[in-house]
Motif scaffolding. Structure first.
Motif, short mmCIF file in Angstrom:
data_model
loop_
_atom_site.label_atom_id
_atom_site.label_comp_id
_atom_site.label_asym_id
_atom_site.label_seq_id
_atom_site.Cartn_x
_atom_site.Cartn_y
_atom_site.Cartn_z
N ARG A 147 -8.04 -42.48 90.21
CA ARG A 147 -7.17 -42.56 89.04
C ARG A 147 -6.16 -43.70 89.12
NH1 ARG A 147 -4.02 -37.19 87.89
NH2 ARG A 147 -3.05 -37.79 89.87
N HIS A 160 -6.24 -46.43 91.03
CA HIS A 160 -6.92 -47.73 91.03
C HIS A 160 -7.33 -48.11 89.61
CE1 HIS A 160 -9.60 -50.99 92.25
NE2 HIS A 160 -10.51 -50.46 91.45
N SER A 161 -7.85 -47.14 88.87
CA SER A 161 -8.27 -47.41 87.49
C SER A 161 -7.07 -47.81 86.63
CB SER A 161 -8.95 -46.17 86.89
OG SER A 161 -10.12 -45.86 87.61
N THR A 219 -6.05 -51.48 87.55
CA THR A 219 -6.98 -52.52 87.10
C THR A 219 -6.87 -52.77 85.60
OG1 THR A 219 -8.74 -50.85 86.89
CG2 THR A 219 -8.65 -52.11 88.94
N ASP A 220 -6.37 -51.78 84.86
CA ASP A 220 -6.20 -51.93 83.41
C ASP A 220 -4.73 -52.13 83.03
OD1 ASP A 220 -8.92 -51.61 82.89
OD2 ASP A 220 -8.75 -49.43 82.86
#
Length: 255
Positions: A179, A181-182, A185-186
């Protein structure tokens, strides 16, 4: 249906064949403005579908998140630059649209529709009932409008943040690789300012041209640079304080 009755179909083709083509705008108010060489061209994006309406959507980057995203990705607008926006903070048209200047956007429809009709470009006029947001305090219609804000440039350091996250120790580790990391990255630029009178003022004083910017770290520093010592840090007090410019003597920096 109205179009089918009044217009002759000369050709049919995929919408993708139109992408990139320029068109003559219905209204020419921004046709000669700065950056207009990038305006009035056909774009493509997956958020527009053909299961409702015509499959053609006008993009107004100052009045919609998708509009802004699409226009930014196609370089119609540039991040940090002014947006084409003929509406003031009260929801009234500005003098950029003289025929409806001073009218609230929700009361200008009839005038604007008449202008389209008079120019011979109106195919059909109809009402479409749908839900719409209203202010819970005043029970007046709301508009979605971009406003100037201060941002932290997260996107410029996003790759570094992602790499540093890999070096951290998480419990449980699945959060680090999943979660969080996602989310990193966004990550997008972080808006830190708010349009609230009683909010904490951002301690930045700058010149009108923004070529000189000073970020104040304490009441003592503000007193040293401005000659004014404050005990109340609310907007109505600190907005009156100016700091003499070091780059351009004789001018001042304002918050």
């Amino acid at each position: 249906q109205k179009a089918a009755e009044t217009l002759e179909v000369e050709a049919t083709f995929q919408g993708s064949e139109l992408v990139g083509k320029k068109y003559e705008p219905i209204f020419g108010y921004f046709a000669n403005s700065e950056g207009s060489e990038e305006y009035f061209r056909i774009l493509s994006d997956t958020y527009v579908t053909d299961d409702a309406g015509t499959g053609i959507v006008h993009q107004a980057p100052a009045f919609g998140e998708d509009d802004y995203r699409v226009c930014l990705s196609h370089k119609v607008i540039q991040k940090g630059k002014d947006l084409p926006c003929p509406v003031d903070s009260n929801g009234m048209f500005t003098d950029q649209v003289p025929e409806v200047k001073g009218l609230h956007v929700k009361k200008a429809d009839e005038t604007l529709i008449k202008l389209i009709k008079d120019s011979g470009r109106l195919v059909q006029k109809a009402n479409l009932d749908h839900s719409y947001p209203f202010c819970w305090r005043s029970d007046t219609p709301l508009i979605y409008k971009a406003v100037p804000s201060w941002f932290i440039k997260v996107e410029e350091i996003r790759d570094r943040i992602v790499e540093n996250n890999k070096k951290t120790y998480w419990v449980p580790n699945a959060v680090k690789e999943g979660r969080f990391h996602s989310w990193l990255t966004d990550a997008r630029d972080w808006a830190v300012s708010r349009n609230r009178f009683w909010g904490t003022p951002i301690p930045i004083w700058c010149s009108e041209s923004m070529d000189e910017v000073v970020c104040i770290g304490s009441v003592d520093e503000l007193a040293e640079l401005s000659g004014v010592r404050v005990t109340d840090l609310h907007k109505d007090v600190v907005d009156e304080i100016t700091i003499p410019s070091k780059k351009n003597p004789g001018t001042v920096l304002r918050r």
